[in-house]
Write a protein that holds these residues in place. Structure first.
Motif, mmCIF file in Angstrom:
data_model
loop_
_atom_site.group_PDB
_atom_site.id
_atom_site.type_symbol
_atom_site.label_atom_id
_atom_site.label_comp_id
_atom_site.label_asym_id
_atom_site.label_seq_id
_atom_site.Cartn_x
_atom_site.Cartn_y
_atom_site.Cartn_z
ATOM 1 N N THR A 59 0.855 -1.195 0.000
ATOM 2 C CA THR A 59 0.000 0.000 0.000
ATOM 3 C C THR A 59 0.883 1.234 0.000
ATOM 4 O OG1 THR A 59 -0.061 0.070 2.415
ATOM 5 C CG2 THR A 59 -1.772 -1.222 1.306
ATOM 6 N N TRP A 60 0.281 2.365 -0.358
ATOM 7 C CA TRP A 60 1.013 3.618 -0.203
ATOM 8 C C TRP A 60 0.085 4.692 0.325
ATOM 9 C CZ3 TRP A 60 0.502 1.933 -5.458
ATOM 10 C CH2 TRP A 60 -0.331 2.722 -6.250
ATOM 11 N N THR A 61 0.679 5.729 0.857
ATOM 12 C CA THR A 61 -0.051 6.769 1.572
ATOM 13 C C THR A 61 0.172 8.122 0.912
ATOM 14 O OG1 THR A 61 0.175 5.584 3.664
ATOM 15 C CG2 THR A 61 -0.313 7.927 3.797
ATOM 16 N N TYR A 62 -0.907 8.889 0.813
ATOM 17 C CA TYR A 62 -0.805 10.282 0.384
ATOM 18 C C TYR A 62 -1.169 11.173 1.560
ATOM 19 C CZ TYR A 62 -0.569 9.035 -4.581
ATOM 20 O OH TYR A 62 -0.180 8.546 -5.796
ATOM 21 N N GLN A 63 -0.264 12.073 1.921
ATOM 22 C CA GLN A 63 -0.519 13.061 2.964
ATOM 23 C C GLN A 63 -0.594 14.432 2.303
ATOM 24 O OE1 GLN A 63 -0.779 12.901 6.638
ATOM 25 N NE2 GLN A 63 -1.597 14.911 6.066
ATOM 26 N N LEU A 64 -1.776 15.030 2.320
ATOM 27 C CA LEU A 64 -1.947 16.316 1.640
ATOM 28 C C LEU A 64 -1.297 17.443 2.435
ATOM 29 C CD1 LEU A 64 -3.450 17.028 -1.033
ATOM 30 C CD2 LEU A 64 -3.823 14.736 -0.172
ATOM 31 N N PRO A 65 -0.442 18.255 1.793
ATOM 32 C CA PRO A 65 0.146 19.415 2.473
ATOM 33 C C PRO A 65 -0.913 20.479 2.757
ATOM 34 C CG PRO A 65 1.367 18.814 0.475
ATOM 35 C CD PRO A 65 0.067 18.084 0.435
ATOM 36 N N ASP A 66 -0.479 21.524 3.468
ATOM 37 C CA ASP A 66 -1.405 22.593 3.872
ATOM 38 C C ASP A 66 -2.098 23.255 2.695
ATOM 39 O OD1 ASP A 66 -0.691 22.116 6.431
ATOM 40 O OD2 ASP A 66 0.577 23.883 6.665
ATOM 41 N N GLN A 67 -1.373 23.488 1.624
ATOM 42 C CA GLN A 67 -1.881 24.336 0.540
ATOM 43 C C GLN A 67 -2.281 23.564 -0.705
ATOM 44 O OE1 GLN A 67 -2.530 27.550 1.080
ATOM 45 N NE2 GLN A 67 -1.852 27.125 3.174
ATOM 46 N N VAL A 72 -9.643 14.879 -1.579
ATOM 47 C CA VAL A 72 -8.950 14.940 -0.296
ATOM 48 C C VAL A 72 -8.606 16.391 0.047
ATOM 49 C CG1 VAL A 72 -7.136 13.898 1.097
ATOM 50 C CG2 VAL A 72 -7.884 12.757 -0.998
ATOM 51 N N ALA A 73 -9.104 16.846 1.185
ATOM 52 C CA ALA A 73 -8.845 18.216 1.633
ATOM 53 C C ALA A 73 -7.436 18.333 2.210
ATOM 54 C CB ALA A 73 -9.882 18.621 2.677
ATOM 55 N N PRO A 74 -6.913 19.570 2.314
ATOM 56 C CA PRO A 74 -5.573 19.776 2.865
ATOM 57 C C PRO A 74 -5.432 19.175 4.266
ATOM 58 C CG PRO A 74 -6.383 21.782 1.845
ATOM 59 C CD PRO A 74 -7.534 20.825 1.855
ATOM 60 N N ASN A 75 -4.223 18.727 4.584
ATOM 61 C CA ASN A 75 -3.885 18.158 5.890
ATOM 62 C C ASN A 75 -4.588 16.839 6.173
ATOM 63 O OD1 ASN A 75 -2.104 20.262 6.806
ATOM 64 N ND2 ASN A 75 -3.920 21.542 7.067
ATOM 65 N N ASN A 76 -5.109 16.195 5.148
ATOM 66 C CA ASN A 76 -5.734 14.894 5.327
ATOM 67 C C ASN A 76 -4.882 13.807 4.695
ATOM 68 O OD1 ASN A 76 -8.807 14.769 6.417
ATOM 69 N ND2 ASN A 76 -8.306 16.802 5.623
ATOM 70 N N LEU A 77 -5.117 12.588 5.126
ATOM 71 C CA LEU A 77 -4.307 11.465 4.687
ATOM 72 C C LEU A 77 -5.209 10.364 4.146
ATOM 73 C CD1 LEU A 77 -1.362 9.842 6.567
ATOM 74 C CD2 LEU A 77 -3.367 8.450 6.096
ATOM 75 N N ILE A 78 -4.771 9.722 3.056
ATOM 76 C CA ILE A 78 -5.464 8.554 2.526
ATOM 77 C C ILE A 78 -4.454 7.443 2.272
ATOM 78 C CG2 ILE A 78 -7.384 9.794 1.443
ATOM 79 C CD1 ILE A 78 -5.901 9.427 -1.243
ATOM 80 N N ARG A 79 -4.944 6.200 2.304
ATOM 81 C CA ARG A 79 -4.104 5.042 2.001
ATOM 82 C C ARG A 79 -4.730 4.270 0.849
ATOM 83 N NH1 ARG A 79 -4.568 4.375 7.774
ATOM 84 N NH2 ARG A 79 -2.743 5.230 8.852
ATOM 85 N N LEU A 80 -3.908 3.859 -0.090
ATOM 86 C CA LEU A 80 -4.362 3.088 -1.237
ATOM 87 C C LEU A 80 -3.687 1.722 -1.227
ATOM 88 C CD1 LEU A 80 -4.090 5.764 -4.085
ATOM 89 C CD2 LEU A 80 -6.155 5.041 -2.916
ATOM 90 N N GLY A 81 -4.438 0.718 -1.668
ATOM 91 C CA GLY A 81 -3.862 -0.621 -1.746
ATOM 92 C C GLY A 81 -4.692 -1.506 -2.648
ATOM 93 N N ARG A 82 -4.186 -2.701 -2.912
ATOM 94 C CA ARG A 82 -4.908 -3.645 -3.753
ATOM 95 C C ARG A 82 -6.094 -4.224 -2.995
ATOM 96 N NH1 ARG A 82 -1.538 -7.641 -4.291
ATOM 97 N NH2 ARG A 82 0.163 -6.718 -3.118
ATOM 98 N N THR A 83 -7.162 -4.527 -3.711
ATOM 99 C CA THR A 83 -8.412 -4.964 -3.094
ATOM 100 C C THR A 83 -8.397 -6.470 -2.843
ATOM 101 O OG1 THR A 83 -9.559 -3.219 -4.301
ATOM 102 C CG2 THR A 83 -10.921 -4.957 -3.345
ATOM 103 N N PRO A 84 -8.603 -6.886 -1.580
ATOM 104 C CA PRO A 84 -8.680 -8.321 -1.302
ATOM 105 C C PRO A 84 -10.003 -8.890 -1.835
ATOM 106 C CG PRO A 84 -9.157 -7.036 0.671
ATOM 107 C CD PRO A 84 -8.734 -6.056 -0.393
#
Length: 269
Positions: A12-20, A55-67
């Motif tokens: 999996t990988w993670t996206y962390q949105l910066p402030d702006q 995804v709004a600023p300062n929020n985090l999402i995780r993506l991965g393959r679907t079981p």
């Protein structure tokens, strides 16, 4: 803008949105599992072609393959400057949201926004410059603040905020059974007042609006997906194949299988 693919051996990988920055994620191949914060807690769902995560600023999402099969997938990830969104928000006081953070949703069916992301990816690959990127950013901001389906409420209708809440709920949950009570709760109204005001705002009953949204989703999936017609119907909120075929024919003028065949012939060289 980024294109990223997950193979059989990828985690999996993670996206962390910066402030702006405001983020948009959409699959262009396969299905991915997505996890993120929505309302008060963490939610997990799947994201398919034609669906987007905002995804709004300062929020985090995780993506991965679907079981359980964990098949490969590919996504496009777009970051849009909050400054551009904020300027558009200040210019249009009638926008259905008051803050950029209100645009966040873990999953919504939005083939237009999904296709825009792919168009931007192609433009980047073919050498589009800063002028193109700036124009695209302004267009994205206007679209996000004024989605294509949201009509301006007439006298006695819903407020822009209520209409946004209800239609967003429909878009995120159209594959499930949605009740009038649930929609009325999203608008903060009784069933009676919600039904009357929604009809005044859109010119349609909630069921008519939801059915058109489901048929729009079905048309898109029949064109881009290879799942059986009955499964497409279930994914679009029609658990009964006969009911799906009947409603689809009423709105589109042909059976779902015919629609798919016509699309295949049109795309053939």
């Amino acid at each position: 803008m980024e294109e990223r693919a997950a193979g059989h051996d990828s985690g999996t990988w993670t996206y962390q949105l910066p402030d702006q920055w405001f983020g948009i994620v959409t699959p262009i191949r396969g299905v991915c599992q997505i996890e993120g914060r929505e309302n008060r807690g963490w939610l997990r769902t799947t994201l398919r072609p034609g669906e987007v995560c905002r995804v709004a600023p300062n929020n985090l999402i995780r993506l991965g393959r679907t079981p359980p099969r964990r098949l490969p997938f590919e996504v496009v990830y777009v970051q849009l400057s909050v400054e551009v969104l904020q300027r558009a928000l200040e210019t249009h006081t009638t926008a259905p949201v008051r803050d950029v953070s209100e645009l966040q949703t873990l999953r919504a069916f939005d083939p237009h926004l999904a296709s825009m992301a792919q168009t931007l990816l192609h433009a980047r690959k073919t050498g589009a410059g800063e002028r193109y990127a700036l124009s695209a950013a302004h267009y994205l901001a206007e679209y996000l603040l004024h989605p294509r389906r949201d009509a301006s409420p007439h006298t006695g209708g819903l407020s822009p905020e209520q209409l946004q809440a209800v239609t967003t709920f429909m878009s995120a949950n159209f594959s499930s059974s949605i009740t009038l009570d649930q929609l009325a709760k999203e608008a903060g109204l009784s069933r009676y007042h919600f039904l009357r005001r929604f009809s005044a705002a859109t010119g349609k009953t909630p069921l008519q609006y939801l059915t058109e949204l489901r048929i729009e989703a079905a048309c898109y999936l029949l064109a881009v997906d290879t799942d059986p017609v009955s499964q497409v119907g279930r994914r679009c909120g029609f658990p009964n194949p006969e009911h799906f075929a009947r409603v689809f024919r009423k709105h589109v003028g042909c059976a779902p299988s015919q629609y798919r065949q016509q699309g295949q012939r049109a795309s053939s060289p």
